[in-house]
Design an enzyme around this catalytic site. Structure first.
Site, PDB file in Angstrom:
ATOM      1  N   SER A 115      46.624  25.001 -30.011  1.00  0.00           N
ATOM      2  CA  SER A 115      45.850  24.376 -31.545  1.00  0.00           C
ATOM      3  C   SER A 115      47.375  24.601 -31.741  1.00  0.00           C
ATOM      4  CB  SER A 115      45.223  25.768 -31.545  1.00  0.00           C
ATOM      5  OG  SER A 115      44.144  25.520 -30.965  1.00  0.00           O
ATOM      6  N   HIS A 136      45.595  17.317 -28.156  1.00  0.00           N
ATOM      7  CA  HIS A 136      44.799  18.633 -28.725  1.00  0.00           C
ATOM      8  C   HIS A 136      43.290  17.685 -28.250  1.00  0.00           C
ATOM      9  CE1 HIS A 136      44.380  21.231 -32.618  1.00  0.00           C
ATOM     10  NE2 HIS A 136      44.046  21.657 -30.993  1.00  0.00           N
ATOM     11  N   GLU A 148      44.456  14.905 -31.533  1.00  0.00           N
ATOM     12  CA  GLU A 148      45.387  14.545 -32.069  1.00  0.00           C
ATOM     13  C   GLU A 148      47.007  14.900 -30.602  1.00  0.00           C
ATOM     14  OE1 GLU A 148      46.342  18.524 -34.147  1.00  0.00           O
ATOM     15  OE2 GLU A 148      47.254  17.426 -35.856  1.00  0.00           O
ATOM     16  N   ASN A 186      45.490  21.767 -37.697  1.00  0.00           N
ATOM     17  CA  ASN A 186      45.437  23.553 -37.923  1.00  0.00           C
ATOM     18  C   ASN A 186      46.406  24.305 -38.545  1.00  0.00           C
ATOM     19  OD1 ASN A 186      43.033  24.600 -36.470  1.00  0.00           O
ATOM     20  ND2 ASN A 186      44.060  23.930 -34.545  1.00  0.00           N
TER      21      ASN A 186
HETATM   22  C1  LIG Z   1      41.014  25.068 -33.955  1.00  0.00           C
HETATM   23  C2  LIG Z   1      41.528  23.841 -32.687  1.00  0.00           C
HETATM   24  O1  LIG Z   1      42.671  24.032 -32.811  1.00  0.00           O
HETATM   25  C3  LIG Z   1      41.058  22.567 -33.378  1.00  0.00           C
HETATM   26  C4  LIG Z   1      39.474  21.903 -33.720  1.00  0.00           C
HETATM   27  O2  LIG Z   1      38.519  21.861 -32.927  1.00  0.00           O
HETATM   28  S1  LIG Z   1      39.053  22.847 -35.248  1.00  0.00           S
HETATM   29  C5  LIG Z   1      37.178  22.695 -35.390  1.00  0.00           C
HETATM   30  C6  LIG Z   1      36.854  21.159 -35.562  1.00  0.00           C
HETATM   31  N1  LIG Z   1      35.192  21.101 -35.588  1.00  0.00           N
HETATM   32  C7  LIG Z   1      34.481  20.916 -36.552  1.00  0.00           C
HETATM   33  O3  LIG Z   1      35.170  21.283 -37.295  1.00  0.00           O
HETATM   34  C8  LIG Z   1      33.642  21.253 -35.968  1.00  0.00           C
HETATM   35  C9  LIG Z   1      32.143  21.038 -37.520  1.00  0.00           C
HETATM   36  N2  LIG Z   1      31.151  20.727 -37.121  1.00  0.00           N
HETATM   37  C10 LIG Z   1      30.430  19.917 -36.899  1.00  0.00           C
HETATM   38  O4  LIG Z   1      31.134  18.798 -36.876  1.00  0.00           O
HETATM   39  C11 LIG Z   1      29.209  19.124 -36.548  1.00  0.00           C
HETATM   40  O5  LIG Z   1      28.161  20.758 -37.188  1.00  0.00           O
HETATM   41  C12 LIG Z   1      28.873  18.946 -35.274  1.00  0.00           C
HETATM   42  C13 LIG Z   1      29.024  18.168 -34.463  1.00  0.00           C
HETATM   43  C14 LIG Z   1      29.619  20.750 -34.004  1.00  0.00           C
HETATM   44  C15 LIG Z   1      27.037  19.932 -34.454  1.00  0.00           C
HETATM   45  O6  LIG Z   1      26.753  18.103 -35.760  1.00  0.00           O
HETATM   46  P1  LIG Z   1      25.502  18.760 -36.640  1.00  0.00           P
HETATM   47  O7  LIG Z   1      25.235  17.210 -37.260  1.00  0.00           O
HETATM   48  O8  LIG Z   1      25.862  19.729 -37.097  1.00  0.00           O
HETATM   49  O9  LIG Z   1      23.932  18.892 -36.058  1.00  0.00           O
HETATM   50  P2  LIG Z   1      23.823  19.475 -34.897  1.00  0.00           P
HETATM   51  O10 LIG Z   1      22.041  19.906 -34.710  1.00  0.00           O
HETATM   52  O11 LIG Z   1      23.961  21.457 -34.460  1.00  0.00           O
HETATM   53  O12 LIG Z   1      23.788  19.030 -33.400  1.00  0.00           O
HETATM   54  C16 LIG Z   1      23.729  17.807 -32.851  1.00  0.00           C
HETATM   55  C17 LIG Z   1      23.106  18.150 -31.675  1.00  0.00           C
HETATM   56  O13 LIG Z   1      24.092  17.773 -30.602  1.00  0.00           O
HETATM   57  C18 LIG Z   1      24.287  18.932 -29.779  1.00  0.00           C
HETATM   58  N3  LIG Z   1      25.235  19.230 -29.386  1.00  0.00           N
HETATM   59  C19 LIG Z   1      25.773  20.571 -30.241  1.00  0.00           C
HETATM   60  N4  LIG Z   1      27.121  20.813 -29.371  1.00  0.00           N
HETATM   61  C20 LIG Z   1      26.679  19.981 -28.150  1.00  0.00           C
HETATM   62  C21 LIG Z   1      27.488  19.575 -26.636  1.00  0.00           C
HETATM   63  N5  LIG Z   1      28.697  20.520 -26.625  1.00  0.00           N
HETATM   64  N6  LIG Z   1      27.170  18.965 -25.854  1.00  0.00           N
HETATM   65  C22 LIG Z   1      26.246  17.916 -26.152  1.00  0.00           C
HETATM   66  N7  LIG Z   1      25.213  17.930 -27.360  1.00  0.00           N
HETATM   67  C23 LIG Z   1      25.731  18.955 -27.992  1.00  0.00           C
HETATM   68  C24 LIG Z   1      23.439  19.768 -30.756  1.00  0.00           C
HETATM   69  O14 LIG Z   1      22.699  20.523 -29.770  1.00  0.00           O
HETATM   70  C25 LIG Z   1      21.949  18.713 -31.588  1.00  0.00           C
HETATM   71  O15 LIG Z   1      21.058  18.547 -30.822  1.00  0.00           O
HETATM   72  P3  LIG Z   1      19.455  18.256 -31.434  1.00  0.00           P
HETATM   73  O16 LIG Z   1      20.051  17.377 -32.598  1.00  0.00           O
HETATM   74  O17 LIG Z   1      19.098  17.915 -30.547  1.00  0.00           O
HETATM   75  O18 LIG Z   1      19.334  19.974 -31.817  1.00  0.00           O
HETATM   76  N1  LIG Z   2      38.336  26.918 -29.155  1.00  0.00           N
HETATM   77  C1  LIG Z   2      38.763  25.854 -30.263  1.00  0.00           C
HETATM   78  O1  LIG Z   2      38.011  25.197 -31.142  1.00  0.00           O
HETATM   79  C2  LIG Z   2      39.611  24.887 -29.579  1.00  0.00           C
HETATM   80  C3  LIG Z   2      40.680  25.502 -28.926  1.00  0.00           C
HETATM   81  N2  LIG Z   2      41.964  25.039 -28.696  1.00  0.00           N
HETATM   82  C4  LIG Z   2      42.658  25.169 -27.714  1.00  0.00           C
HETATM   83  O2  LIG Z   2      42.059  25.427 -25.888  1.00  0.00           O
HETATM   84  C5  LIG Z   2      42.489  26.234 -25.666  1.00  0.00           C
HETATM   85  C6  LIG Z   2      41.536  27.409 -24.997  1.00  0.00           C
HETATM   86  O3  LIG Z   2      41.176  27.415 -25.991  1.00  0.00           O
HETATM   87  P1  LIG Z   2      38.906  27.929 -26.038  1.00  0.00           P
HETATM   88  O4  LIG Z   2      38.505  26.774 -24.749  1.00  0.00           O
HETATM   89  O5  LIG Z   2      38.440  27.806 -27.377  1.00  0.00           O
HETATM   90  O6  LIG Z   2      39.279  29.610 -24.975  1.00  0.00           O
HETATM   91  P2  LIG Z   2      38.257  30.182 -24.328  1.00  0.00           P
HETATM   92  O7  LIG Z   2      38.257  31.588 -24.136  1.00  0.00           O
HETATM   93  O8  LIG Z   2      37.029  30.290 -24.119  1.00  0.00           O
HETATM   94  O9  LIG Z   2      38.731  30.079 -22.588  1.00  0.00           O
HETATM   95  C7  LIG Z   2      39.876  29.853 -22.157  1.00  0.00           C
HETATM   96  C8  LIG Z   2      39.744  30.412 -20.906  1.00  0.00           C
HETATM   97  O10 LIG Z   2      40.742  29.956 -20.185  1.00  0.00           O
HETATM   98  C9  LIG Z   2      40.905  31.133 -19.038  1.00  0.00           C
HETATM   99  N3  LIG Z   2      42.373  31.775 -18.832  1.00  0.00           N
HETATM  100  C10 LIG Z   2      42.609  32.675 -19.631  1.00  0.00           C
HETATM  101  N4  LIG Z   2      43.571  32.876 -18.970  1.00  0.00           N
HETATM  102  C11 LIG Z   2      44.349  32.486 -18.065  1.00  0.00           C
HETATM  103  C12 LIG Z   2      45.395  31.907 -16.805  1.00  0.00           C
HETATM  104  N5  LIG Z   2      46.709  32.377 -16.578  1.00  0.00           N
HETATM  105  N6  LIG Z   2      45.098  31.347 -15.889  1.00  0.00           N
HETATM  106  C13 LIG Z   2      44.250  30.475 -15.938  1.00  0.00           C
HETATM  107  N7  LIG Z   2      42.262  30.216 -17.173  1.00  0.00           N
HETATM  108  C14 LIG Z   2      43.160  31.153 -18.245  1.00  0.00           C
HETATM  109  C15 LIG Z   2      40.158  31.745 -19.847  1.00  0.00           C
HETATM  110  O11 LIG Z   2      39.617  33.248 -19.043  1.00  0.00           O
HETATM  111  P3  LIG Z   2      39.372  34.267 -19.774  1.00  0.00           P
HETATM  112  O12 LIG Z   2      38.431  35.158 -20.152  1.00  0.00           O
HETATM  113  O13 LIG Z   2      39.686  35.640 -18.591  1.00  0.00           O
HETATM  114  O14 LIG Z   2      40.191  34.286 -20.888  1.00  0.00           O
HETATM  115  C16 LIG Z   2      38.968  30.903 -20.192  1.00  0.00           C
HETATM  116  O15 LIG Z   2      38.009  30.780 -19.225  1.00  0.00           O
HETATM  117  C17 LIG Z   2      43.449  27.297 -26.067  1.00  0.00           C
HETATM  118  O16 LIG Z   2      45.117  26.871 -26.341  1.00  0.00           O
HETATM  119  C18 LIG Z   2      43.255  27.286 -28.481  1.00  0.00           C
HETATM  120  O17 LIG Z   2      44.100  27.431 -28.817  1.00  0.00           O
HETATM  121  C19 LIG Z   2      41.477  23.731 -28.807  1.00  0.00           C
HETATM  122  C20 LIG Z   2      40.913  23.325 -29.841  1.00  0.00           C
HETATM  123  C21 LIG Z   2      39.962  23.475 -30.253  1.00  0.00           C
END
Ligand SMILES: CC(=O)CC(=O)SCCNC(=O)CCNC(=O)[C@H](O)C(C)(C)COP(=O)(O)OP(=O)(O)OC[C@H]1O[C@@H](n2cnc3c(N)ncnc32)[C@H](O)[C@@H]1OP(=O)(O)O
Ligand SMILES: NC(=O)C1=CN([C@@H]2O[C@H](COP(=O)(O)OP(=O)(O)OC[C@H]3O[C@@H](n4cnc5c(N)ncnc54)[C@H](OP(=O)(O)O)[C@@H]3O)[C@@H](O)[C@H]2O)C=CC1
Length: 278
Positions: A115, A136, A148, A186
């Site tokens: 991330s 990403h 990304e 992010n």
């Molecule tokens: C941290 C990082 O590094 C980067 C990141 O990823 S940051 C996070 C980025 N993501 C976001 O910002 C997500 C924001 N949320 C959304 O866009 C929406 O809430 C969402 C797309 C997740 C869900 O859509 P929604 O319109 O809220 O509807 P919701 O009713 O919750 O879900 C839609 C359907 O998808 C389904 N669904 C959810 N996750 C699912 C998955 N992984 N696989 C299959 N289906 C899934 C739900 O079960 C739901 O099904 P039903 O319609 O049958 O109930």
């Molecule tokens: N969560 C999010 O929304 C997003 C996350 N990411 C990035 O993706 C990556 C994973 O995040 P996320 O899936 O949420 O995290 P989770 O905690 O769900 O999953 C991480 C997985 O990797 C395992 N793990 C930890 N250490 C090791 C290792 N040394 N070797 C192999 N496997 C290992 C973990 O096991 P254990 O349970 O033991 O820790 C776990 O199963 C991170 O870099 C995060 O920043 C990117 C986009 C979105």
């Protein structure tokens, strides 16, 4: 294509699933059988849901049949592309890429789903910086459109082209950016989530009101606290620390409440408790 995924958590499982939906042969590794089992169960549930809605080209069993699960890194020797999705910790990721660099065939590309951690530093650890890149995906991977694509300092044009084309074959929209802390996604998203947490700490409003204001007022699909719980508060804290350290500006200081909740083991949805109870 032999597509490898390291880490069977919420992101690794989703990436493996979408790769298999696209017809790739997928190998997923994690450190414990229990994590692999949990990852497989999550993939099965998601495939069933997509099938029910007519959004899968192949039957769920056929897609699942393209995914193999392993605890051995040696099994990635013949992979064309390996995407890492383990814990958001630079030292742990660098150690993994040092090992993988010695295992995966020289023509194989290594990618990180990090991330925020510098792609260039992980590329150096891998020993093959020209064939290293950030790929990403967004959470939840089966539903989100964006990948990304982050070029490290030495990433080759050929590597960027192959990874961009692969993301397209996975039905995603790849968009390019360069290697700066937090990239684009992010750097912009996480300070907003951090500010929402600061609002809770300062008593500006209750969590439900903060989320409601941002959902109804800005048309966001999820409120910032729901989204922070969904991402994982540990991952949010790691990202804020990278932004704070990497950009050297106190506007990226992690909220003390975020730090305290992670110390308390309240990690959001994955631990059952964060700003809400699951
Ligand atoms: C941290 C990082 O590094 C980067 C990141 O990823 S940051 C996070 C980025 N993501 C976001 O910002 C997500 C924001 N949320 C959304 O866009 C929406 O809430 C969402 C797309 C997740 C869900 O859509 P929604 O319109 O809220 O509807 P919701 O009713 O919750 O879900 C839609 C359907 O998808 C389904 N669904 C959810 N996750 C699912 C998955 N992984 N696989 C299959 N289906 C899934 C739900 O079960 C739901 O099904 P039903 O319609 O049958 O109930
Ligand atoms: N969560 C999010 O929304 C997003 C996350 N990411 C990035 O993706 C990556 C994973 O995040 P996320 O899936 O949420 O995290 P989770 O905690 O769900 O999953 C991480 C997985 O990797 C395992 N793990 C930890 N250490 C090791 C290792 N040394 N070797 C192999 N496997 C290992 C973990 O096991 P254990 O349970 O033991 O820790 C776990 O199963 C991170 O870099 C995060 O920043 C990117 C986009 C979105």
């Amino acid at each position: 294509m032999n597509f490898g995924v390291i880490g069977a958590g919420q992101m690794g499982g989703g990436i493996a699933q979408v790769a298999a939906q696209s017809g790739f042969d997928v190998l997923v590794q994690d450190v414990q059988q229990a994590f692999l089992d949990r990852g497989r169960a999550t993939i099965e549930k998601s495939l069933a849901k997509l099938h029910e809605k007519g959004r899968l080209a192949d039957a769920p069993d056929v897609v699942l049949g393209r995914i193999r699960f392993t605890m051995e890194l040696q099994d990635f020797a013949d992979s064309d592309l390996v995407v890492e999705a383990i814990v958001e910790n630079e030292a742990v990721k660098a150690e993994l890429f040092r090992t993988l660099g010695g295992i995966v065939k020289p023509s194989g590309i290594l990618a990180s789903n990090t991330s925020s951690i510098p792609i260039t530093a992980l590329a150096s650890a891998s020993g093959r910086p020209e064939r290293f890149i950030g790929m990403h995906f967004m959470n939840p991977v089966p539903l989100m459109q964006l990948v990304e694509v982050i070029r490290g300092y030495q990433t080759s044009d050929e590597t960027a082209r192959i990874v961009t084309e692969t993301a397209e074959q996975m039905g995603k929209t790849p968009l390019p950016c360069n290697d700066f802390p937090g990239f684009v996604s992010n750097r912009i998203l996480m300070p907003m989530l951090n500010e929402a947490i600061q609002c809770v700490m300062e008593g500006v409003a209750e969590p439900e009101a903060i989320d409601g204001i941002m959902k109804l007022g800005m048309n966001h699909p999820m409120g910032p606290l729901t989204l922070a719980d969904f991402i994982g508060l540990d991952t949010c804290l790691s990202i804020m620390e990278v932004l704070h350290r990497g950009l050297g500006d106190d506007k990226y200081r992690p909220s003390p409440l975020l730090r305290k909740m992670v110390q308390a083991g309240l990690l959001g949805r994955k631990s059952g408790q964060g700003f809400y109870t699951y």
